[in-house]
Design a protein around this motif. Structure first.
Motif, PDB file in Angstrom:
ATOM      1  N   ARG A   1      -1.085  29.817 -71.677  1.00  0.00           N
ATOM      2  CA  ARG A   1      -0.228  28.632 -71.545  1.00  0.00           C
ATOM      3  C   ARG A   1       1.252  29.001 -71.554  1.00  0.00           C
ATOM      4  N   LEU A   2       1.600  30.099 -72.216  1.00  0.00           N
ATOM      5  CA  LEU A   2       3.015  30.469 -72.329  1.00  0.00           C
ATOM      6  C   LEU A   2       3.624  30.842 -70.981  1.00  0.00           C
ATOM      7  N   PRO A   3       3.052  31.785 -70.221  1.00  0.00           N
ATOM      8  CA  PRO A   3       3.629  32.060 -68.900  1.00  0.00           C
ATOM      9  C   PRO A   3       3.441  30.891 -67.930  1.00  0.00           C
ATOM     10  N   LEU A   4       2.399  30.095 -68.143  1.00  0.00           N
ATOM     11  CA  LEU A   4       2.197  28.921 -67.293  1.00  0.00           C
ATOM     12  C   LEU A   4       3.397  27.977 -67.406  1.00  0.00           C
ATOM     13  N   GLN A   5       3.983  27.880 -68.599  1.00  0.00           N
ATOM     14  CA  GLN A   5       5.176  27.038 -68.769  1.00  0.00           C
ATOM     15  C   GLN A   5       6.283  27.507 -67.827  1.00  0.00           C
ATOM     16  N   GLY A   6       6.432  28.824 -67.681  1.00  0.00           N
ATOM     17  CA  GLY A   6       7.445  29.350 -66.760  1.00  0.00           C
ATOM     18  C   GLY A   6       7.168  28.951 -65.324  1.00  0.00           C
TER      19      GLY A   6
END
Length: 140
Positions: free
Chosen positions: A116-121
């Motif tokens: 989910r963290l890189p997906l936010q980018g």
């Protein structure tokens, strides 16, 4: 066909995918708020109020993205919203939060939590795409 041409052709259809997704996500904050309250980091006060506020913001940006006159503002609002909710994603990833009441079980895998963290980018870049004034050839 060049990548720029492909992206220009996809810009409008992707908008009609992104905007309703934010509206649906926002509505879910009101339908099942207890799912979202669980991932609000404990350092933030009034978790339920923050869940409702973020849900309202998601609905607002989703609708705003669909209206040409407000699209650029809503896209900037989407970026701000994604930055604002990032601590919840970090908390979920770093604390192995088990989301009780989630369909399919409440323990998202580590891959999902950290993914989910890189997906936010990616979502921020997607929203930034709509902050630019429409080009002459871009369909509104």
């Amino acid at each position: 066909m060049e990548l720029g041409d492909i992206l220009r052709r996809l810009k409008r259809p992707l908008l009609y995918l992104m905007a309703p997704a934010y509206v649906v996500a926002g509505v879910l904050h009101f339908v099942v708020p207890e799912l979202y309250v669980q991932i609000v980091p404990p350092v933030f006060p009034a978790a339920l109020a923050l869940v409702y506020l973020s849900g309202l913001a998601e609905i607002a940006v989703g609708i705003g993205l669909l209206i040409p006159r407000t699209r650029r503002y809503a896209a900037w609002g989407t970026v701000a919203l994604l930055v604002a909710v990032f601590p919840a994603n970090v908390y979920m990833a770093t604390h192995g939060v088990v989301v009780e009441g989630m369909p399919g079980g409440g323990d998202p895998s580590g891959l999902v939590r950290w993914g989910r963290l890189p997906l936010q980018g990616v979502l921020i870049l997607w929203a930034l795409w709509y902050t630019r004034p429409p080009a002459e050839t871009d369909a509104r």
